[in-house]
Write a protein that holds these residues in place. Structure first.
Motif, PDB file in Angstrom:
ATOM      1  N   MET A  16       0.866  -1.234  -0.100  1.00  0.00           N
ATOM      2  CA  MET A  16       0.091   0.147   0.063  1.00  0.00           C
ATOM      3  C   MET A  16       0.941   1.171  -0.107  1.00  0.00           C
ATOM      4  SD  MET A  16      -3.335   1.060   2.379  1.00  0.00           S
ATOM      5  CE  MET A  16      -2.818   0.137   3.745  1.00  0.00           C
ATOM      6  N   LEU A  17       0.626   2.088  -0.964  1.00  0.00           N
ATOM      7  CA  LEU A  17       1.554   3.390  -1.152  1.00  0.00           C
ATOM      8  C   LEU A  17       0.970   4.428   0.048  1.00  0.00           C
ATOM      9  CD1 LEU A  17       3.274   4.698  -2.686  1.00  0.00           C
ATOM     10  CD2 LEU A  17       1.501   5.758  -4.083  1.00  0.00           C
ATOM     11  N   PHE A  18      -0.084   4.564   0.354  1.00  0.00           N
ATOM     12  CA  PHE A  18      -0.639   5.566   1.398  1.00  0.00           C
ATOM     13  C   PHE A  18      -1.485   4.766   2.393  1.00  0.00           C
ATOM     14  CE2 PHE A  18      -0.680   8.130  -2.660  1.00  0.00           C
ATOM     15  CZ  PHE A  18       0.532   8.967  -2.543  1.00  0.00           C
ATOM     16  N   THR A  19      -1.748   5.479   3.348  1.00  0.00           N
ATOM     17  CA  THR A  19      -2.774   5.023   4.411  1.00  0.00           C
ATOM     18  C   THR A  19      -3.920   4.560   3.946  1.00  0.00           C
ATOM     19  OG1 THR A  19      -3.496   6.989   5.470  1.00  0.00           O
ATOM     20  CG2 THR A  19      -1.282   5.838   6.395  1.00  0.00           C
ATOM     21  N   HIS A  20      -4.874   3.789   4.466  1.00  0.00           N
ATOM     22  CA  HIS A  20      -6.051   3.481   3.858  1.00  0.00           C
ATOM     23  C   HIS A  20      -6.912   4.692   3.730  1.00  0.00           C
ATOM     24  CE1 HIS A  20     -10.396   2.380   4.444  1.00  0.00           C
ATOM     25  NE2 HIS A  20     -10.148   1.296   3.688  1.00  0.00           N
ATOM     26  N   ASP A  21      -7.081   5.379   4.862  1.00  0.00           N
ATOM     27  CA  ASP A  21      -7.954   6.643   4.610  1.00  0.00           C
ATOM     28  C   ASP A  21      -7.359   7.560   3.692  1.00  0.00           C
ATOM     29  OD1 ASP A  21      -5.588   6.835   6.744  1.00  0.00           O
ATOM     30  OD2 ASP A  21      -6.561   8.855   7.289  1.00  0.00           O
ATOM     31  N   THR A  22      -6.232   7.659   3.282  1.00  0.00           N
ATOM     32  CA  THR A  22      -5.619   8.626   2.395  1.00  0.00           C
ATOM     33  C   THR A  22      -6.011   8.010   1.009  1.00  0.00           C
ATOM     34  OG1 THR A  22      -3.816   9.472   3.640  1.00  0.00           O
ATOM     35  CG2 THR A  22      -3.630   9.566   1.282  1.00  0.00           C
ATOM     36  N   GLU A  23      -5.772   6.715   0.747  1.00  0.00           N
ATOM     37  CA  GLU A  23      -6.420   6.010  -0.386  1.00  0.00           C
ATOM     38  C   GLU A  23      -7.828   6.273  -0.691  1.00  0.00           C
ATOM     39  OE1 GLU A  23      -4.944   2.302  -1.265  1.00  0.00           O
ATOM     40  OE2 GLU A  23      -2.693   2.944  -1.180  1.00  0.00           O
ATOM     41  N   ALA A  24      -8.649   5.723   0.247  1.00  0.00           N
ATOM     42  CA  ALA A  24      -9.997   6.034   0.343  1.00  0.00           C
ATOM     43  C   ALA A  24     -10.517   7.518   0.043  1.00  0.00           C
ATOM     44  CB  ALA A  24     -10.673   5.548   1.619  1.00  0.00           C
ATOM     45  N   THR A  25      -9.911   8.523   0.620  1.00  0.00           N
ATOM     46  CA  THR A  25     -10.196   9.774   0.464  1.00  0.00           C
ATOM     47  C   THR A  25      -9.847  10.244  -0.920  1.00  0.00           C
ATOM     48  OG1 THR A  25     -10.263  10.429   2.703  1.00  0.00           O
ATOM     49  CG2 THR A  25     -10.052  12.246   1.210  1.00  0.00           C
ATOM     50  N   LEU A  26      -8.616   9.892  -1.495  1.00  0.00           N
ATOM     51  CA  LEU A  26      -8.299  10.501  -2.804  1.00  0.00           C
ATOM     52  C   LEU A  26      -9.205   9.709  -3.838  1.00  0.00           C
ATOM     53  CD1 LEU A  26      -4.362   9.849  -2.457  1.00  0.00           C
ATOM     54  CD2 LEU A  26      -5.869  11.826  -2.818  1.00  0.00           C
ATOM     55  N   GLN A  27      -9.465   8.390  -3.500  1.00  0.00           N
ATOM     56  CA  GLN A  27     -10.428   7.718  -4.608  1.00  0.00           C
ATOM     57  C   GLN A  27     -11.786   8.325  -4.536  1.00  0.00           C
ATOM     58  OE1 GLN A  27      -9.838   3.663  -2.889  1.00  0.00           O
ATOM     59  NE2 GLN A  27      -8.629   3.260  -4.515  1.00  0.00           N
ATOM     60  N   ALA A  28     -12.213   8.784  -3.369  1.00  0.00           N
ATOM     61  CA  ALA A  28     -13.480   9.400  -3.192  1.00  0.00           C
ATOM     62  C   ALA A  28     -13.639  10.836  -4.047  1.00  0.00           C
ATOM     63  CB  ALA A  28     -13.790   9.538  -1.867  1.00  0.00           C
ATOM     64  N   ALA A  29     -12.402  11.454  -3.796  1.00  0.00           N
ATOM     65  CA  ALA A  29     -12.394  12.810  -4.434  1.00  0.00           C
ATOM     66  C   ALA A  29     -12.081  12.781  -5.962  1.00  0.00           C
ATOM     67  CB  ALA A  29     -10.967  13.290  -3.874  1.00  0.00           C
ATOM     68  N   VAL A  30     -11.601  11.711  -6.451  1.00  0.00           N
ATOM     69  CA  VAL A  30     -11.444  11.518  -7.937  1.00  0.00           C
ATOM     70  C   VAL A  30     -12.888  11.171  -8.317  1.00  0.00           C
ATOM     71  CG1 VAL A  30     -10.514   9.943  -9.861  1.00  0.00           C
ATOM     72  CG2 VAL A  30      -8.975  11.035  -8.059  1.00  0.00           C
ATOM     73  N   ALA A  31     -13.545  10.250  -7.783  1.00  0.00           N
ATOM     74  CA  ALA A  31     -14.882   9.912  -8.237  1.00  0.00           C
ATOM     75  C   ALA A  31     -15.914  11.100  -8.252  1.00  0.00           C
ATOM     76  CB  ALA A  31     -15.666   8.837  -7.097  1.00  0.00           C
ATOM     77  N   LEU A  32     -15.561  12.076  -7.194  1.00  0.00           N
ATOM     78  CA  LEU A  32     -16.545  13.308  -7.144  1.00  0.00           C
ATOM     79  C   LEU A  32     -16.170  14.177  -8.357  1.00  0.00           C
ATOM     80  CD1 LEU A  32     -18.370  15.072  -5.673  1.00  0.00           C
ATOM     81  CD2 LEU A  32     -16.762  16.185  -4.109  1.00  0.00           C
ATOM     82  N   VAL A  33     -14.998  14.250  -8.505  1.00  0.00           N
ATOM     83  CA  VAL A  33     -14.304  15.379  -9.554  1.00  0.00           C
ATOM     84  C   VAL A  33     -15.002  14.580 -10.794  1.00  0.00           C
ATOM     85  CG1 VAL A  33     -12.315  16.112 -10.900  1.00  0.00           C
ATOM     86  CG2 VAL A  33     -12.452  16.310  -8.231  1.00  0.00           C
ATOM     87  N   ASN A  34     -14.649  13.548 -11.093  1.00  0.00           N
ATOM     88  CA  ASN A  34     -15.198  12.830 -12.403  1.00  0.00           C
ATOM     89  C   ASN A  34     -16.708  12.360 -12.738  1.00  0.00           C
ATOM     90  OD1 ASN A  34     -12.315  12.817 -12.898  1.00  0.00           O
ATOM     91  ND2 ASN A  34     -12.150  10.676 -12.788  1.00  0.00           N
ATOM     92  N   SER A  35     -17.553  12.970 -11.654  1.00  0.00           N
ATOM     93  CA  SER A  35     -18.836  12.940 -11.877  1.00  0.00           C
ATOM     94  C   SER A  35     -19.165  14.154 -12.454  1.00  0.00           C
ATOM     95  CB  SER A  35     -19.630  13.020 -10.517  1.00  0.00           C
ATOM     96  OG  SER A  35     -19.582  14.052  -9.435  1.00  0.00           O
ATOM     97  N   SER A  36     -20.270  14.341 -13.242  1.00  0.00           N
ATOM     98  CA  SER A  36     -20.422  15.679 -13.889  1.00  0.00           C
ATOM     99  C   SER A  36     -21.728  15.949 -13.785  1.00  0.00           C
ATOM    100  CB  SER A  36     -20.051  15.103 -15.512  1.00  0.00           C
ATOM    101  OG  SER A  36     -21.190  14.392 -15.945  1.00  0.00           O
ATOM    102  N   ASP A  37     -22.088  17.242 -14.507  1.00  0.00           N
ATOM    103  CA  ASP A  37     -23.413  17.753 -14.418  1.00  0.00           C
ATOM    104  C   ASP A  37     -24.324  17.259 -15.735  1.00  0.00           C
ATOM    105  OD1 ASP A  37     -22.890  19.380 -12.287  1.00  0.00           O
ATOM    106  OD2 ASP A  37     -21.825  20.617 -13.284  1.00  0.00           O
ATOM    107  N   ASP A  38     -23.769  16.284 -16.423  1.00  0.00           N
ATOM    108  CA  ASP A  38     -24.597  15.892 -17.424  1.00  0.00           C
ATOM    109  C   ASP A  38     -25.805  14.926 -16.861  1.00  0.00           C
ATOM    110  OD1 ASP A  38     -22.610  16.760 -19.102  1.00  0.00           O
ATOM    111  OD2 ASP A  38     -21.496  14.851 -19.153  1.00  0.00           O
ATOM    112  N   PRO A  39     -26.744  14.732 -17.946  1.00  0.00           N
ATOM    113  CA  PRO A  39     -28.044  14.167 -17.612  1.00  0.00           C
ATOM    114  C   PRO A  39     -27.839  12.813 -16.633  1.00  0.00           C
ATOM    115  CG  PRO A  39     -28.128  14.854 -19.711  1.00  0.00           C
ATOM    116  CD  PRO A  39     -27.011  15.272 -19.259  1.00  0.00           C
ATOM    117  N   GLY A  40     -26.837  11.874 -17.068  1.00  0.00           N
ATOM    118  CA  GLY A  40     -26.548  10.981 -16.199  1.00  0.00           C
ATOM    119  C   GLY A  40     -25.572  10.920 -15.060  1.00  0.00           C
TER     120      GLY A  40
END
Length: 178
Positions: free
Chosen positions: A1-25
């Motif tokens: 594991m490169l980062f601690t579990h909470d760091t990885e989970a937070t980064l993954q959540a942030a990327v998921a949030l950023v990559n979500s879009s305002d499109d209809p879907g």
């Protein structure tokens, strides 16, 4: 594991949030979608489940994307500003099934503030370990999403299997045409 579990989970959540879009879907198209997002990424603390809260979280996308794709020194400035504005006070906490980890904001603060602080705290680890290259734009020509590469060999180039497959098919067709 490169980062601690909470760091990885937070980064993954942030990327998921950023990559979500305002499109209809949009995967964050409703308050119920936000509740599912928070459950999936194990965000704890206050969740008002209101349209205003959903709008506040959705508005974070551009600021978080700027942070995730910033150069290292610029990211330091952004992180410090985010933590100062929130008056973050890092403290060790243990809850649910998680061992000791850092929280820097009271769980009763508004969700959008907590998301910003948690992401900034995760980026502290990324910056300190000089691993900013783990975050990049998707290599697909028609995609502007963020890629978080947690692989050992730093080989992840696409934000999703869909983008990777689309690029592979396009390369195959180009070879066949030639």
């Amino acid at each position: 594991m490169l980062f601690t579990h909470d760091t990885e989970a937070t980064l993954q959540a942030a990327v998921a949030l950023v990559n979500s879009s305002d499109d209809p879907g949009d995967p964050l198209g409703s308050v119920a979608d936000l509740s599912a997002f928070l459950a999936h990424w194990t965000y704890t603390g206050r969740h008002d489940a209101t349209p205003a809260e959903l709008d506040a979280v959705r508005r974070l996308r551009s600021a978080l994307k700027e942070l995730l794709l910033a150069e290292r020194d610029e990211a330091v400035d952004i992180v410090n500003d985010m933590l100062a504005r929130a008056k973050a006070l890092p403290q060790l906490q243990r809850h649910d099934s998680l061992d000791w980890h850092l929280h820097a904001i009271d769980p009763d603060r508004p969700l959008d503030e907590r998301v910003v602080v948690e992401t900034a705290m995760a980026m502290v680890d990324v910056i300190r370990s000089d691993e900013m290259s783990r975050l990049d734009r998707c290599a697909a020509d028609d995609c502007d999403d963020v890629v978080l590469d947690l692989s050992r060999n730093r080989s992840r180039r696409y934000c999703s299997t869909t983008c990777g497959n689309r690029e592979a098919v396009a390369a195959y067709r180009a070879r066949q045409k030639a």
